[in-house]
Design a protein around this motif. Structure first.
Motif, PDB file in Angstrom:
ATOM      1  N   LEU A 101       1.237 -37.757 109.185  1.00 56.21           N
ATOM      2  CA  LEU A 101       2.459 -38.184 109.874  1.00 56.21           C
ATOM      3  C   LEU A 101       3.545 -38.569 108.868  1.00 56.21           C
ATOM      4  O   LEU A 101       4.726 -38.259 109.060  1.00 56.21           O
ATOM      5  N   ASP A 102       3.150 -39.233 107.803  1.00 57.38           N
ATOM      6  CA  ASP A 102       4.102 -39.643 106.779  1.00 57.38           C
ATOM      7  C   ASP A 102       4.718 -38.418 106.103  1.00 57.38           C
ATOM      8  O   ASP A 102       5.925 -38.379 105.807  1.00 57.38           O
ATOM      9  N   TRP A 103       3.891 -37.389 105.895  1.00 54.78           N
ATOM     10  CA  TRP A 103       4.403 -36.151 105.300  1.00 54.78           C
ATOM     11  C   TRP A 103       5.491 -35.541 106.190  1.00 54.78           C
ATOM     12  O   TRP A 103       6.535 -35.109 105.696  1.00 54.78           O
ATOM     13  N   HIS A 104       5.248 -35.515 107.508  1.00 60.74           N
ATOM     14  CA  HIS A 104       6.268 -34.967 108.417  1.00 60.74           C
ATOM     15  C   HIS A 104       7.575 -35.748 108.282  1.00 60.74           C
ATOM     16  O   HIS A 104       8.662 -35.159 108.250  1.00 60.74           O
ATOM     17  N   ALA A 105       7.467 -37.097 108.200  1.00 61.75           N
ATOM     18  CA  ALA A 105       8.678 -37.919 108.119  1.00 61.75           C
ATOM     19  C   ALA A 105       9.438 -37.672 106.812  1.00 61.75           C
ATOM     20  O   ALA A 105      10.663 -37.796 106.768  1.00 61.75           O
ATOM     21  N   ARG A 106       8.724 -37.306 105.755  1.00 59.58           N
ATOM     22  CA  ARG A 106       9.346 -37.140 104.432  1.00 59.58           C
ATOM     23  C   ARG A 106       9.797 -35.711 104.149  1.00 59.58           C
ATOM     24  O   ARG A 106      10.426 -35.455 103.113  1.00 59.58           O
ATOM     25  N   TRP A 146      -6.145 -41.030  98.969  1.00 66.07           N
ATOM     26  CA  TRP A 146      -5.432 -42.326  98.973  1.00 66.07           C
ATOM     27  C   TRP A 146      -4.122 -42.089  99.727  1.00 66.07           C
ATOM     28  O   TRP A 146      -3.230 -41.409  99.212  1.00 66.07           O
ATOM     29  N   PRO A 147      -4.009 -42.617 100.947  1.00 67.57           N
ATOM     30  CA  PRO A 147      -2.912 -42.184 101.834  1.00 67.57           C
ATOM     31  C   PRO A 147      -1.600 -42.925 101.635  1.00 67.57           C
ATOM     32  O   PRO A 147      -0.906 -43.201 102.605  1.00 67.57           O
ATOM     33  N   PHE A 148      -1.235 -43.277 100.397  1.00 63.52           N
ATOM     34  CA  PHE A 148      -0.007 -44.062 100.153  1.00 63.52           C
ATOM     35  C   PHE A 148       0.864 -43.387  99.109  1.00 63.52           C
ATOM     36  O   PHE A 148       1.056 -43.936  98.037  1.00 63.52           O
ATOM     37  N   PRO A 149       1.483 -42.207  99.316  1.00 59.84           N
ATOM     38  CA  PRO A 149       1.399 -41.501 100.592  1.00 59.84           C
ATOM     39  C   PRO A 149       0.349 -40.403 100.656  1.00 59.84           C
ATOM     40  O   PRO A 149      -0.149 -40.121 101.749  1.00 59.84           O
ATOM     41  N   SER A 150      -0.008 -39.784  99.539  1.00 62.32           N
ATOM     42  CA  SER A 150      -0.830 -38.568  99.693  1.00 62.32           C
ATOM     43  C   SER A 150      -1.557 -38.203  98.392  1.00 62.32           C
ATOM     44  O   SER A 150      -1.601 -37.046  98.013  1.00 62.32           O
ATOM     45  N   GLN A 151      -2.122 -39.183  97.720  1.00 57.88           N
ATOM     46  CA  GLN A 151      -2.795 -38.894  96.463  1.00 57.88           C
ATOM     47  C   GLN A 151      -4.262 -38.489  96.688  1.00 57.88           C
ATOM     48  O   GLN A 151      -4.886 -38.915  97.658  1.00 57.88           O
ATOM     49  N   LEU A 152      -4.780 -37.674  95.779  1.00 56.55           N
ATOM     50  CA  LEU A 152      -6.213 -37.436  95.693  1.00 56.55           C
ATOM     51  C   LEU A 152      -6.661 -38.064  94.377  1.00 56.55           C
ATOM     52  O   LEU A 152      -6.291 -37.595  93.298  1.00 56.55           O
TER      53      LEU A 152
END
Ligand code: ZN
Length: 294
Positions: free
Chosen positions: A120-125, A225-231
């Protein structure tokens, strides 16, 4: 242990890993039918924060929303789970309140939450086409966006980050940033750069941040790590020389700690040499793995 857990090191807990979710990628073409499934549920989030009811993420019956505002997160026990792509939503923030909530979330639920939050955060960004600048719209049940002008497809980001313990004489190197809470030290970390391998990134970050030179690199375990999208890619790297030179722009302090000091830190013992990150952070898992012989 879940099937996801089996892919990780036996007995090692890793935060945001082990969701019972079936991601059901082939079913994303069928999201219209799945949205109409009487078993389908919508994940309840409040400003990207998880809502927990009876130890599980709260869901509610499907609302009446256009299909391009629904992301199919996956199947849970055969029931489709969706999340709302709010076209007016701002990018997510990482608040102190959220981190407290995460500490109370069961690990498998944390994993489902992480997938939904990152998506969802990816869509917003990423509302606009990186190729031509026109507005884009969700496709593939929320797992991509497409530009109607140039037809380019854009997919959710995953940004690799190495996080590592330098190792010397049966000690590991921990560092603290000025923004850390008092007493906290962690593994050193940094983004993998374009054109770089995991091993090269580990060696470069250790040299840049602490002035130590890795003689080898061994991979241990990974974590989204979903802050925002790290592996997060956790590694251990023996170094030949223990002398450190700190990059003060990155670190406030760094020091070598023994196995007993790591154990005392993880146990939050009285007088421990340092406080490690919370259990859902992979640095905590990496300390446990090192103590267990990784
Ligand atoms: Zn475009």
């Amino acid at each position: 242990m879940t099937s996801c857990g089996l892919l990780h090191r036996e007995g090692l807990h890793v935060g945001f890993v082990g969701s019972p979710l079936n991601r059901a990628e082939p079913l994303r073409r069928d999201s219209e039918r799945l949205a109409g499934d009487p078993k389908a549920r919508l994940l309840v989030l409040e400003d990207y924060h998880p809502v927990v009811e009876s130890g599980a993420l709260a869901t509610r019956p499907m609302p009446d929303l256009p299909l391009d505002q629904l992301a199919l997160i996956g199947l849970l026990d055969g029931a489709p789970l969706f999340a709302h792509i709010d076209p007016a939503a701002s990018a997510a923030r990482r608040t102190a309140e959220l981190m407290t909530l995460l500490g109370a979330l069961p690990p498998s639920e944390g994993s489902t939450y992480a997938a939904a939050r990152s998506l969802l955060d990816w869509h917003a960004r990423h509302r606009f086409c990186a190729n031509c600048g026109n507005p884009t719209a969700p496709i593939k049940a929320g797992w991509a966006r497409q530009c109607p002008a140039c037809m380019a497809e854009h997919f959710p980001r995953t940004d690799p980050v190495v996080i590592m313990l330098a190792e010397h004489d049966d000690k590991v190197l921990v560092g603290r940033q000025a923004v850390f809470p008092p007493g906290r030290y962690s593994a050193l970390a940094g983004f993998v750069e374009v054109g770089e391998s995991v091993e090269e990134a580990v060696a470069r970050e250790l040299t840049e941040e602490a002035g130590v030179r890795a003689t080898s690199v061994r991979y241990v375990v990974s974590q989204p790590w979903p802050f925002p999208s790290q592996l997060m890619l956790a590694c251990i790297a023996p170094v030949a020389d223990a002398r450190i030179t700190i990059d003060t722009a990155e670190l406030e302090d760094a020091k070598w700690v023994t196995r007993a000091e790591v154990r005392a830190g993880l146990d939050q013992s009285e007088g421990a040499a340092f406080l490690p990150p919370p259990p859902y952070a992979i640095a905590n898992s990496l300390f446990e793995a090192w103590l267990a012989g990784a």
